[in-house]
Design an enzyme around this catalytic site. Structure first.
Site, PDB file in Angstrom:
ATOM      1  N   ASP A 134       0.849  -1.185   0.000  1.00 33.65           N
ATOM      2  CA  ASP A 134       0.000   0.000   0.000  1.00 33.65           C
ATOM      3  C   ASP A 134       0.885   1.235   0.000  1.00 33.65           C
ATOM      4  O   ASP A 134       1.843   1.320   0.775  1.00 33.65           O
ATOM      5  CB  ASP A 134      -0.903  -0.022   1.240  1.00 33.65           C
ATOM      6  CG  ASP A 134      -2.014   1.014   1.178  1.00 33.65           C
ATOM      7  OD1 ASP A 134      -1.721   2.205   0.944  1.00 33.65           O
ATOM      8  OD2 ASP A 134      -3.174   0.633   1.377  1.00 33.65           O
ATOM      9  N   ASN A 180     -13.610  -2.815   2.428  1.00 31.77           N
ATOM     10  CA  ASN A 180     -14.701  -1.846   2.539  1.00 31.77           C
ATOM     11  C   ASN A 180     -15.601  -1.901   1.311  1.00 31.77           C
ATOM     12  O   ASN A 180     -15.108  -2.040   0.189  1.00 31.77           O
ATOM     13  CB  ASN A 180     -14.134  -0.425   2.664  1.00 31.77           C
ATOM     14  CG  ASN A 180     -13.229  -0.272   3.862  1.00 31.77           C
ATOM     15  OD1 ASN A 180     -13.487  -0.826   4.928  1.00 31.77           O
ATOM     16  ND2 ASN A 180     -12.151   0.469   3.710  1.00 31.77           N
ATOM     17  N   GLN A 198     -15.025   3.024   1.664  1.00 33.43           N
ATOM     18  CA  GLN A 198     -14.415   2.702   0.373  1.00 33.43           C
ATOM     19  C   GLN A 198     -14.177   3.992  -0.389  1.00 33.43           C
ATOM     20  O   GLN A 198     -15.072   4.807  -0.560  1.00 33.43           O
ATOM     21  CB  GLN A 198     -15.328   1.766  -0.437  1.00 33.43           C
ATOM     22  CG  GLN A 198     -14.689   1.286  -1.721  1.00 33.43           C
ATOM     23  CD  GLN A 198     -15.560   0.307  -2.495  1.00 33.43           C
ATOM     24  OE1 GLN A 198     -16.729   0.106  -2.181  1.00 33.43           O
ATOM     25  NE2 GLN A 198     -14.985  -0.301  -3.516  1.00 33.43           N
ATOM     26  N   HIS A 226     -10.872  -4.535  -3.384  1.00 33.86           N
ATOM     27  CA  HIS A 226      -9.508  -4.802  -2.912  1.00 33.86           C
ATOM     28  C   HIS A 226      -9.570  -5.154  -1.434  1.00 33.86           C
ATOM     29  O   HIS A 226     -10.488  -4.763  -0.726  1.00 33.86           O
ATOM     30  CB  HIS A 226      -8.567  -3.622  -3.157  1.00 33.86           C
ATOM     31  CG  HIS A 226      -9.006  -2.333  -2.535  1.00 33.86           C
ATOM     32  ND1 HIS A 226     -10.046  -1.572  -3.033  1.00 33.86           N
ATOM     33  CD2 HIS A 226      -8.545  -1.659  -1.456  1.00 33.86           C
ATOM     34  CE1 HIS A 226     -10.193  -0.485  -2.287  1.00 33.86           C
ATOM     35  NE2 HIS A 226      -9.303  -0.520  -1.314  1.00 33.86           N
ATOM     36  N   HIS A 233      -7.325  -5.140   2.135  1.00 35.80           N
ATOM     37  CA  HIS A 233      -6.170  -4.661   2.884  1.00 35.80           C
ATOM     38  C   HIS A 233      -5.717  -5.777   3.817  1.00 35.80           C
ATOM     39  O   HIS A 233      -6.534  -6.330   4.557  1.00 35.80           O
ATOM     40  CB  HIS A 233      -6.534  -3.453   3.752  1.00 35.80           C
ATOM     41  CG  HIS A 233      -6.917  -2.238   2.994  1.00 35.80           C
ATOM     42  ND1 HIS A 233      -6.037  -1.222   2.727  1.00 35.80           N
ATOM     43  CD2 HIS A 233      -8.105  -1.863   2.453  1.00 35.80           C
ATOM     44  CE1 HIS A 233      -6.650  -0.263   2.061  1.00 35.80           C
ATOM     45  NE2 HIS A 233      -7.913  -0.633   1.879  1.00 35.80           N
TER      46      HIS A 233
END
Length: 136
Positions: free
Chosen positions: A32, A88, A95, A101, A103
């Site tokens: 990230d 999210n 989001q 995606h 995390h």
């Protein structure tokens, strides 16, 4: 299908350089760019799905298996104490990029990287009402 206007489609498909730790035919796993902790990664499907409501069940199952593989490896490499797996769906849930995606956030005891939410206190009647509404 890939969305040419989606930044995460571009990251997932190598159109934009990333710090990639894993790639296969369906996914790219990248560090990230704004991590909560060292080793915070994103699992990005190469096909575009806005959220969990749109992703194919088979792809979602592969993402979950990949998450387990990645956190198992990272736990050995980073020596973290635990993990948050966060995903999210929708603006109200936080989001900000509308490409599915996950995390994966490595945690150390006491790091406070992801704040704990405030817990509600519901009565037995409220719990029963919610349970009755939500039964599938």
């Amino acid at each position: 299908m890939k969305d040419d206007n989606c930044i995460f489609c571009k990251l997932a498909n190598g159109d934009i350089p990333t710090n990639t730790i894993y790639e296969d035919a369906d996914f790219r796993v990248i560090l990230d760019a704004s991590p909560a902790t060292k080793g915070h990664v994103l699992i990005l499907p190469k096909q575009h799905y806005a959220n969990m409501f749109e992703i194919d069940d088979e792809v979602l199952a592969k993402a979950a298996k990949l998450a387990k593989k990645v956190i198992t490896h990272e736990k050995e490499v980073l020596g973290c104490d635990g993990y948050n797996v966060l995903q999210n769906n929708g603006e109200a849930a936080g989001q900000t990029v509308f490409h599915f995606h996950m995390h994966l956030i490595p945690r150390k005891a006491g790091d406070q990287a992801v704040p704990e939410w405030e817990h509600l206190s519901l009565s037995d009647d409220e719990m029963k009402e919610i349970c009755d509404k939500m039964k599938m």
